[in-house]
Write a protein that holds these residues in place. Structure first.
Motif, PDB file in Angstrom:
ATOM      1  N   LYS A  33       0.766  -1.289  -0.226  1.00 31.11           N
ATOM      2  CA  LYS A  33       0.126   0.209  -0.052  1.00 31.11           C
ATOM      3  C   LYS A  33       0.657   0.719   0.022  1.00 31.11           C
ATOM      4  O   LYS A  33       0.509   2.263  -0.935  1.00 31.11           O
ATOM      5  CB  LYS A  33      -0.652  -0.065   0.965  1.00 31.11           C
ATOM      6  CG  LYS A  33      -2.150   1.109   1.262  1.00 31.11           C
ATOM      7  CD  LYS A  33      -3.438   1.461   2.009  1.00 31.11           C
ATOM      8  CE  LYS A  33      -3.949   1.875   2.393  1.00 31.11           C
ATOM      9  NZ  LYS A  33      -5.177   2.226   3.179  1.00 31.11           N
ATOM     10  N   ILE A  34       2.142   1.131   0.752  1.00 33.45           N
ATOM     11  CA  ILE A  34       2.908   2.631   0.816  1.00 33.45           C
ATOM     12  C   ILE A  34       3.468   2.349   0.178  1.00 33.45           C
ATOM     13  O   ILE A  34       3.217   3.676  -0.965  1.00 33.45           O
ATOM     14  CB  ILE A  34       3.917   2.839   2.127  1.00 33.45           C
ATOM     15  CG1 ILE A  34       3.076   2.571   3.330  1.00 33.45           C
ATOM     16  CG2 ILE A  34       5.261   3.332   1.920  1.00 33.45           C
ATOM     17  CD1 ILE A  34       4.080   2.569   4.592  1.00 33.45           C
ATOM     18  N   LEU A  35       3.622   1.250  -0.561  1.00 34.64           N
ATOM     19  CA  LEU A  35       4.721   1.554  -2.380  1.00 34.64           C
ATOM     20  C   LEU A  35       3.987   2.023  -3.676  1.00 34.64           C
ATOM     21  O   LEU A  35       4.374   3.170  -4.214  1.00 34.64           O
ATOM     22  CB  LEU A  35       5.213   0.569  -2.434  1.00 34.64           C
ATOM     23  CG  LEU A  35       6.020   0.048  -4.442  1.00 34.64           C
ATOM     24  CD1 LEU A  35       7.221   0.762  -3.942  1.00 34.64           C
ATOM     25  CD2 LEU A  35       6.320  -1.206  -4.404  1.00 34.64           C
ATOM     26  N   ARG A  36       2.427   2.354  -3.421  1.00 33.30           N
ATOM     27  CA  ARG A  36       1.278   2.301  -4.396  1.00 33.30           C
ATOM     28  C   ARG A  36       1.379   4.088  -3.865  1.00 33.30           C
ATOM     29  O   ARG A  36       0.379   4.581  -5.156  1.00 33.30           O
ATOM     30  CB  ARG A  36      -0.041   1.453  -4.531  1.00 33.30           C
ATOM     31  CG  ARG A  36      -0.010   0.118  -4.705  1.00 33.30           C
ATOM     32  CD  ARG A  36      -0.732  -0.818  -5.241  1.00 33.30           C
ATOM     33  NE  ARG A  36      -1.804  -0.751  -4.278  1.00 33.30           N
ATOM     34  CZ  ARG A  36      -1.522  -1.371  -3.374  1.00 33.30           C
ATOM     35  NH1 ARG A  36      -0.898  -2.623  -3.472  1.00 33.30           N
ATOM     36  NH2 ARG A  36      -2.937  -1.661  -2.071  1.00 33.30           N
TER      37      ARG A  36
ATOM     38  N   PRO B  17       4.601   8.296  -7.445  1.00 31.69           N
ATOM     39  CA  PRO B  17       3.924   7.501  -9.603  1.00 31.69           C
ATOM     40  C   PRO B  17       4.317   6.265  -9.320  1.00 31.69           C
ATOM     41  O   PRO B  17       5.616   5.960  -8.912  1.00 31.69           O
ATOM     42  CB  PRO B  17       4.939   8.845  -9.676  1.00 31.69           C
ATOM     43  CG  PRO B  17       5.213   9.831  -7.965  1.00 31.69           C
ATOM     44  CD  PRO B  17       4.800   9.000  -7.377  1.00 31.69           C
ATOM     45  N   GLU B  18       3.424   5.500 -10.479  1.00 32.24           N
ATOM     46  CA  GLU B  18       4.043   4.308 -10.917  1.00 32.24           C
ATOM     47  C   GLU B  18       6.036   4.430 -11.263  1.00 32.24           C
ATOM     48  O   GLU B  18       6.724   3.197 -11.104  1.00 32.24           O
ATOM     49  CB  GLU B  18       2.809   3.869 -11.966  1.00 32.24           C
ATOM     50  CG  GLU B  18       2.990   2.432 -12.124  1.00 32.24           C
ATOM     51  CD  GLU B  18       2.720   2.053 -13.212  1.00 32.24           C
ATOM     52  OE1 GLU B  18       2.312   1.312 -14.133  1.00 32.24           O
ATOM     53  OE2 GLU B  18       1.272   2.532 -13.660  1.00 32.24           O
ATOM     54  N   GLU B  19       5.777   5.434 -11.932  1.00 23.21           N
ATOM     55  CA  GLU B  19       7.867   5.648 -12.976  1.00 23.21           C
ATOM     56  C   GLU B  19       8.232   5.173 -11.192  1.00 23.21           C
ATOM     57  O   GLU B  19       9.807   5.113 -11.989  1.00 23.21           O
ATOM     58  CB  GLU B  19       7.534   6.815 -13.590  1.00 23.21           C
ATOM     59  CG  GLU B  19       6.180   6.574 -14.599  1.00 23.21           C
ATOM     60  CD  GLU B  19       5.439   6.943 -14.087  1.00 23.21           C
ATOM     61  OE1 GLU B  19       4.362   7.255 -14.756  1.00 23.21           O
ATOM     62  OE2 GLU B  19       4.968   7.587 -12.116  1.00 23.21           O
ATOM     63  N   MET B  20       7.543   5.753 -10.282  1.00 21.97           N
ATOM     64  CA  MET B  20       8.851   5.495  -8.911  1.00 21.97           C
ATOM     65  C   MET B  20       9.514   4.290  -8.425  1.00 21.97           C
ATOM     66  O   MET B  20      10.578   3.618  -7.140  1.00 21.97           O
ATOM     67  CB  MET B  20       8.975   6.737  -8.057  1.00 21.97           C
ATOM     68  CG  MET B  20       9.177   7.948  -9.275  1.00 21.97           C
ATOM     69  SD  MET B  20       8.485   9.405  -7.939  1.00 21.97           S
ATOM     70  CE  MET B  20       9.924   9.890  -6.908  1.00 21.97           C
ATOM     71  N   GLN B  21       7.595   2.425  -8.557  1.00 20.23           N
ATOM     72  CA  GLN B  21       7.485   2.007  -7.672  1.00 20.23           C
ATOM     73  C   GLN B  21       8.598   1.327  -7.089  1.00 20.23           C
ATOM     74  O   GLN B  21       9.674   0.644  -6.199  1.00 20.23           O
ATOM     75  CB  GLN B  21       6.197   2.315  -7.649  1.00 20.23           C
ATOM     76  CG  GLN B  21       5.015   2.533  -7.288  1.00 20.23           C
ATOM     77  CD  GLN B  21       4.381   2.060  -7.584  1.00 20.23           C
ATOM     78  OE1 GLN B  21       4.051   0.872  -8.429  1.00 20.23           O
ATOM     79  NE2 GLN B  21       3.385   2.678  -7.788  1.00 20.23           N
ATOM     80  N   GLY B  22       9.665   1.360  -8.935  1.00 23.01           N
ATOM     81  CA  GLY B  22      10.547   0.406  -8.933  1.00 23.01           C
ATOM     82  C   GLY B  22      11.905   0.903  -8.204  1.00 23.01           C
ATOM     83  O   GLY B  22      12.471   0.405  -7.627  1.00 23.01           O
TER      84      GLY B  22
ATOM     85  N   LEU C  73      12.199  -1.431  -0.033  1.00 18.86           N
ATOM     86  CA  LEU C  73      11.427  -1.965   0.895  1.00 18.86           C
ATOM     87  C   LEU C  73      10.442  -3.368   1.334  1.00 18.86           C
ATOM     88  O   LEU C  73      10.162  -4.119   1.911  1.00 18.86           O
ATOM     89  CB  LEU C  73       9.537  -1.371   0.243  1.00 18.86           C
ATOM     90  CG  LEU C  73       9.561   0.497   0.219  1.00 18.86           C
ATOM     91  CD1 LEU C  73       7.942   0.986  -0.010  1.00 18.86           C
ATOM     92  CD2 LEU C  73       8.902   1.148   1.669  1.00 18.86           C
ATOM     93  N   PHE C  74      11.082  -4.009  -0.258  1.00 18.01           N
ATOM     94  CA  PHE C  74      10.646  -5.471  -0.273  1.00 18.01           C
ATOM     95  C   PHE C  74      12.115  -6.278  -0.287  1.00 18.01           C
ATOM     96  O   PHE C  74      13.034  -6.206  -1.788  1.00 18.01           O
ATOM     97  CB  PHE C  74      10.250  -5.936  -1.497  1.00 18.01           C
ATOM     98  CG  PHE C  74       8.472  -5.709  -1.448  1.00 18.01           C
ATOM     99  CD1 PHE C  74       7.490  -5.922   0.117  1.00 18.01           C
ATOM    100  CD2 PHE C  74       8.213  -4.324  -1.732  1.00 18.01           C
ATOM    101  CE1 PHE C  74       6.322  -5.805  -0.672  1.00 18.01           C
ATOM    102  CE2 PHE C  74       6.917  -3.679  -2.219  1.00 18.01           C
ATOM    103  CZ  PHE C  74       5.734  -4.044  -1.378  1.00 18.01           C
TER     104      PHE C  74
END
Length: 190
Positions: free
Chosen positions: A101-104, A107-112, A118-119
């Motif tokens: 939830k925090i990762l989302r 912005p999608e472009e930054m999540q990677g 985080l994981f």
């Protein structure tokens, strides 16, 4: 609008050691910096003295983000978190959902870019962060006992045994060369 960084800034509101009397309260934001500094040091020690090839900068980032999920879950006390395998597994699933939830919130472009911090399940490098986390718990116990709070004595002994059992030479190096300083007063450090 994206809430990731505003959420992370709230780490300062999550207290650690909630079931114990503390002479000095500690929050997960402060704790994460301490873990990042020591994880970085463990990487430098591993690389310098034991032929390691670990990125100290990566250890900094992993240390900074290692408690982010607790912004949503809170800091569940160790005796509860590890009471039995069912609770441990259920809490792990809750932590995973919180991190997703925090990762989302990015912005999608930054999540990677943030996902890799985080994981960390199955990441062998993360062992240094876990060791740094354990060292920080030991330091907290030393500081509390120094302040006259003997409630941390049993935890200190248990954590000392865990640290002694670690097979990582960089951890043992840190314990031998740096850990004793935490028991000294400021005058003694000077």
């Amino acid at each position: 609008m994206h809430h990731f960084f505003a959420y992370i800034s709230r780490m300062k509101h999550i207290k650690r050691w909630g079931l114990m009397r503390n002479t000095q309260e500690e929050n997960i934001k402060e704790h994460s910096l301490d873990v990042a500094v020591i994880a970085h040091a463990l990487a430098v020690i591993k690389n310098t003295y034991f032929g390691g090839r670990v990125s100290p900068e990566r250890m900094l980032a992993l240390g900074i983000y290692h408690e982010v999920g607790e912004v949503m879950t809170g800091d569940l006390a160790t005796p509860i978190k590890y009471f039995n395998p069912k609770i441990k597994k259920a809490y792990g699933e809750i932590e995973e959902m919180a991190l997703e939830k925090i990762l989302r919130m990015l912005p999608e472009e930054m999540q990677g870019e943030y996902e890799k911090y985080l994981f960390h399940e199955g990441n062998p490098e993360y062992a240094l962060v876990k060791a740094a986390d354990k060292i920080c718990a030991y330091i907290k116990c030393v500081e509390e006992i120094k302040s006259g709070n003997m409630e941390f004595e049993k935890a200190k002994n248990n954590i000392a045994a865990d640290l002694a059992a670690m097979q990582a030479p960089e951890v043992q190096f840190f314990i031998e060369k740096f850990l004793p300083s935490y028991a000294l007063t400021l005058d003694e450090l000077n």
